[in-house]
Design a protein around this motif. Structure first.
Motif, short mmCIF file in Angstrom:
data_model
loop_
_atom_site.label_atom_id
_atom_site.label_comp_id
_atom_site.label_asym_id
_atom_site.label_seq_id
_atom_site.Cartn_x
_atom_site.Cartn_y
_atom_site.Cartn_z
N MET A 1 1.72 9.22 -13.36
CA MET A 1 2.50 8.23 -13.29
C MET A 1 2.05 7.15 -12.29
N ASN A 2 2.56 5.81 -12.69
CA ASN A 2 1.75 4.71 -11.76
C ASN A 2 2.97 4.47 -10.75
N LEU A 3 2.42 4.88 -9.39
CA LEU A 3 3.65 4.49 -8.21
C LEU A 3 3.56 3.27 -7.88
N LYS A 4 4.65 2.73 -7.30
CA LYS A 4 4.67 1.48 -6.60
C LYS A 4 4.59 1.82 -5.13
N GLY A 5 3.57 1.97 -4.64
CA GLY A 5 3.24 1.94 -3.35
C GLY A 5 3.45 3.54 -2.79
N ARG A 6 3.25 3.65 -1.59
CA ARG A 6 3.20 5.04 -1.16
C ARG A 6 3.26 5.13 0.59
N THR A 7 3.24 6.33 1.12
CA THR A 7 3.08 6.44 2.56
C THR A 7 1.74 7.41 2.69
N THR A 8 1.05 7.36 3.66
CA THR A 8 0.05 8.38 4.05
C THR A 8 0.68 8.94 5.38
N ILE A 9 0.20 10.10 5.36
CA ILE A 9 0.52 10.82 6.65
C ILE A 9 -0.95 11.33 7.45
N ASP A 10 -1.28 11.25 8.68
CA ASP A 10 -2.34 11.38 9.15
C ASP A 10 -2.16 12.12 10.40
N VAL A 11 -2.58 13.41 10.68
CA VAL A 11 -1.98 13.93 12.09
C VAL A 11 -3.38 13.92 13.04
N GLY A 12 -3.17 13.46 14.28
CA GLY A 12 -4.24 13.31 15.06
C GLY A 12 -4.39 14.80 16.07
N ALA A 13 -5.70 14.89 16.64
CA ALA A 13 -5.61 16.10 17.76
C ALA A 13 -4.76 15.95 18.71
N ASP A 14 -4.18 14.79 19.01
CA ASP A 14 -3.03 14.83 20.04
C ASP A 14 -1.68 15.47 19.64
N GLY A 15 -1.49 15.61 18.08
CA GLY A 15 -0.33 16.20 17.65
C GLY A 15 0.61 15.14 17.07
N VAL A 16 -0.02 13.77 16.95
CA VAL A 16 0.88 12.82 16.73
C VAL A 16 0.46 12.44 14.92
N ALA A 17 1.83 12.47 14.39
CA ALA A 17 1.47 12.37 12.86
C ALA A 17 1.61 10.79 12.68
N LEU A 29 9.49 -1.97 0.48
CA LEU A 29 9.81 -0.67 0.39
C LEU A 29 10.33 -0.39 -0.75
N SER A 30 9.57 -0.04 -1.88
CA SER A 30 9.98 0.42 -3.08
C SER A 30 10.61 1.71 -3.13
N LEU A 31 11.21 2.18 -4.17
CA LEU A 31 11.81 3.53 -4.39
C LEU A 31 10.80 4.27 -4.12
N ASP A 32 9.52 4.23 -4.72
CA ASP A 32 8.51 5.18 -4.57
C ASP A 32 8.29 5.28 -3.11
N PHE A 66 13.20 -4.11 1.66
CA PHE A 66 13.09 -3.63 0.31
C PHE A 66 12.60 -4.23 -0.65
N ASP A 67 12.25 -3.68 -1.76
CA ASP A 67 11.41 -4.25 -2.79
C ASP A 67 12.19 -5.09 -3.78
N ILE A 68 12.17 -6.47 -3.48
CA ILE A 68 13.00 -7.51 -4.19
C ILE A 68 12.70 -7.27 -5.58
N THR A 69 11.48 -7.08 -6.04
CA THR A 69 11.22 -7.02 -7.49
C THR A 69 11.97 -5.82 -8.14
N ALA A 70 12.60 -5.11 -7.31
CA ALA A 70 13.34 -3.94 -8.16
C ALA A 70 14.67 -4.35 -8.36
N PHE A 71 15.36 -5.68 -7.68
CA PHE A 71 16.56 -5.77 -7.78
C PHE A 71 16.88 -6.02 -9.10
N GLY A 72 16.14 -6.65 -9.97
CA GLY A 72 16.56 -7.14 -11.35
C GLY A 72 16.65 -6.00 -12.05
N GLY A 73 15.85 -4.85 -11.94
CA GLY A 73 15.65 -3.69 -12.60
C GLY A 73 17.22 -2.93 -12.41
#
Ligand SMILES: C[C@H](O)CC(=O)SCCNC(=O)CCNC(=O)[C@H](O)C(C)(C)COP(=O)(O)OP(=O)(O)OC[C@H]1O[C@@H](n2cnc3c(N)ncnc32)[C@H](O)[C@@H]1OP(=O)(O)O
Length: 723
Positions: A1-17, A29-32, A66-73
């Protein structure tokens, strides 16, 4: 499925994600993205190797909201709306803010709307000096919906938070720090490291762990809070009497103050859902995209042409327009030559530019130092010798065809071959102006509105021969001087004045048939125009009204209503505000009052037109007045579109809003017309055309759309496809 945006998570050696929001171009901020944000959080909270969390946005932008392009939908039911409270309560309050692992927001660039709301749910915020933080939701007809109405007052105090929400204006890094909206400032390259350290410091107890929603220290005492809220209500009603959502925003903030933030969050969630489906929101979202769409011109901006650099611009004529244009250009760092015909006029022009800048200094919007620097970009000249290296000329002399022809022939001799030759004419055919040159491919209209350094619209007028490169160049200059450029075709009046003309004409027709002048102005002002047609005539002066009017009589005789009312008043030296008498009389402080003397001019004009008072017209409702004045404007806008003068209906919406003052929250002239329906508008125009003449006759485009039940804004092929 073609997602509209995402987040990534990267955990460092210091324990901070580090959770990064990725959804170009502004990390909206799309719903995805929101679902992915929740998943990343759930993961970070679950994992034993994660001690603390930093939230940030990719490529130097936290999030544009928030993703304004989603308002119409969502409005059209095509995209399911997130259930009330899903983001504000479930994700931000109960997952992020309530978590036992601390979160810090690392903000560079934009943190607007939902973006700032995510950041406010974190336990601390670090930003760069250039970051922009704000809740601009009201400009879209909604209120903050991810907890912003509750957290912002608790972070910066009620008064400042209401100001930020009601004006939609963001604050920059340093101000955010002094307000308490952020906890520290860092350079862009130190931002993430600072945020990581801060998060670990919270964990270690060296820095406080603050849940914004539970803060109370910044909230004013209850009695003071009530006063602030009531004052805000009075202001909102005064500034925007037709708008409900600012009042809803104040109510929602109040709920949190009176009943606690949790109750406030739920009220916010419910109100957000209702407002999202309001006509005001639909109109304002349309305006948001329409404004950004004016720079997308098929056959021009899709050719892959890059704008050429424009460094030096020459302006011909230092009058009101020329000096205003020069001001707009130097304010955006262009080097400008101002050319006049003699020392006296040149000095006058230079002084006008100086006065424009000084008024900014007086208002505290410009420092003395900046004034000196900006003014030094302007150089006055009396001949064309220094035009050898200019990249663009804008001619702004009086409206005289042979004078302009001579000027353009001269320009061709003195300016380099790449130089853009623009005219600020508002009425004269550009083909005529360029007739005596061999440079018609670089001749273009740059129609500014007075005062040119203030008014936001720039009509870019192209002829059949204007090259796409020159249009692309001028679009770029328009953007750089912070105007909204609209590209239109060449004709008398272009888009804005074509629409303005029937507006005044309809008003005159009604007055001759018995409607009261002041009642018309009142109805039109209540509809949302900054002033009625008669007050506006007084402001621009009858001289200008007659001069532009005569161009229309000449070019469109079949649909002009020839009233003698203005010329009759002019004969008696009543010419508008400058003569202290026009449709109104003016006191020393320019306050307008109705004038009983007006009656005699109206009676005379009526006699000359050979019309009589129509009892029906004397008793028009406010709705009728608005329709009888604006439907002819819609009719003319349809002609402008059908003739291809405007590329798309949305461009006319923006032209009407920015050039005529049409209420933006009605979405512009064509958008508003479509909310009423082409059938209704056409049938009313037909009815009036039978009673009051051809002025009201619906044009072929409008009649055709009405017959097909199609909208006026739909592109030609879509309207056909709907058959
Ligand atoms: C629940 C929540 O409380 C509700 C919300 O968050 S509502 C959204 C609140 N956010 C806003 O109102 C911000 C709206 N955006 C802006 O003001 C400006 O676009 C901006 C300041 C972010 C950037 O301005 P600028 O750099 O001049 O670029 P601009 O041309 O406006 O935008 C770049 C592109 O991003 C798009 N964009 C901007 N903000 C967007 C958003 N929130 N959602 C979707 N697209 C967005 C624009 O439509 C444009 O697209 P295009 O290139 O296809 O025309």
């Amino acid at each position: 499925m073609n997602l509209k945006g995402r987040t990534t998570i990267d955990v460092g050696a210091d324990g901070v994600a580090v959770i990064t929001i990725i959804n170009p171009p502004v990390n909206s901020l799309s719903l995805d993205v929101l679902n992915s944000l929740k998943e990343s959080y759930d993961q970070a909270l679950r994992r034993d190797d994660v001690k603390a969390i930093v939230v940030t946005g990719a490529k130097g932008k936290f999030s544009g909201g928030f993703d304004i392009t989603a308002f119409g939908g969502i409005q059209g039911g095509k995209i399911p709306a997130p259930k009330p409270g899903f983001v504000s309560v479930e994700i931000l309050s109960d997952t992020v803010e309530a978590a036992r692992k601390p979160s810090v927001a690392a903000i560079d660039g934009l943190a607007l709307g939902g973006g700032l709301e995510v950041a406010m749910a974190c336990h601390a915020r670090i930003c760069t000096s250039n970051a922009q933080l704000g809740l601009p939701e009201l400009q879209l007809g909604i209120i903050p919906g991810f907890g912003g109405t509750q957290r912002l007052p608790r972070l910066v105090g009620l008064s400042k938070s209401l100001e930020m929400m009601l004006t939609s204006k963001p604050v920059k890094g340093e101000e955010a720090l002094s307000l308490g909206l952020v906890d520290a400032i860092a350079t862009p390259d130190q931002l993430l490291a600072t945020a990581r350290r801060w998060a670990l410091d919270i964990l270690g107890g060296q820095k406080p762990c603050i849940a914004s929603l539970l803060k109370t220290d910044k909230l004013e005492p209850l009695a003071e809070a009530r006063e602030i809220l009531n004052f805000a209500r009075v202001q909102a009603r005064k500034q925007a009497p037709n708008l409900k959502h600012p009042l809803v925003c104040i109510d929602v903030v109040e709920e949190g103050i009176l009943s606690g933030p949790r109750a406030g969050l739920w009220k916010e969630a419910e109100a957000f859902q209702v407002l999202l489906h309001s006509d005001t929101c639909k109109s304002l979202v349309h305006v948001f995209f329409a404004q950004r769409g004016t720079t997308k011109v098929p056959g021009v901006t899709d050719l892959g042409l890059a704008p050429r650099p424009i460094k030096k611009v020459a302006i011909l004529g230092g009058g009101l327009m020329g000096s205003g244009i020069a001001t707009a250009l130097i304010l955006s760092n262009y080097s400008v030559l101002l050319k006049e015909v003699n020392e006296k006029f040149l000095q006058g022009g230079m002084d006008r530019v100086k006065a424009n800048l000084q008024s900014q200094v007086k208002k505290g919007k410009m420092s003395e130092e900046k004034f000196e620097k900006t003014y030094s970009l302007l150089k006055g000249v009396l001949d064309y010798e220094s035009f050898r290296d200019v990249d663009m000329v804008i001619e702004a002399v009086i409206e005289n065809v042979s004078l302009k022809q001579q000027i353009f022939a001269d320009l061709e001799k003195y300016c380099p071959p790449h130089c853009i030759l623009a005219s600020n004419t508002s009425t004269i055919d550009l083909n005529l102006i360029g007739e005596k040159t061999k440079s018609e491919d670089r001749i273009i209209g740059a129609h500014f509105f007075s005062p040119a350094h203030v008014m936001p619209l720039l009509e870019i007028v192209r002829t059949q021969k204007t090259s796409p490169q020159v249009i692309v160049d001028l679009l770029d200059v328009g953007k750089k001087i912070k105007k909204t450029p609209v590209v239109v075709g060449n004709c008398t009046g272009f888009a804005v004045n074509r629409m303005f003309f029937p507006y005044t004409q309809a008003a005159l027709l009604l007055v001759e048939r018995g409607t009261d002048v002041y009642q018309i102005d009142k109805a039109i002002t209540k509809f949302g125009m900054p002033m009625g047609p008669f007050r506006l005539c007084d402001l621009v002066g009858f001289g200008v009204a007659v001069a532009t009017g005569s161009q229309f009589v000449l070019n469109f005789p079949e649909r002009t209503y020839k009233s003698m009312l203005i010329p009759l008043m002019q004969e008696d030296k009543r010419a508008g505000e400058t003569t202290r008498k026009g449709f109104y009389i003016y006191d020393n402080r320019r306050k307008a009052s109705p004038d009983p003397e007006l009656k005699k001019y109206i009676e005379k004009a009526r006699e000359m037109s050979g019309v009589t008072v129509d009892p029906k017209v004397t008793k028009l409702s406010e709705k009728d007045i608005v329709e009888m004045i604006f439907f002819p404007v819609v009719n003319e806008a349809c002609r402008v579109l059908a003739e291809g003068i405007a590329v798309k209906a949305a461009d006319l919406d923006i032209s009407a809003i920015m050039g005529m003052g049409f209420p933006f929250y009605r979405g512009g002239i064509m958008f508003w017309a479509d909310t009423l329906g082409s059938k209704y508008i056409c049938s009313r125009l037909e009815e009036w055309s039978k009673s009051y003449g051809g002025f009201f006759k619906p044009c072929a485009y409008l009649a055709d759309r009405a017959a097909k039940g199609a909208s006026l804004s739909a592109p030609m092929d879509v309207a056909k496809a709907r058959l």
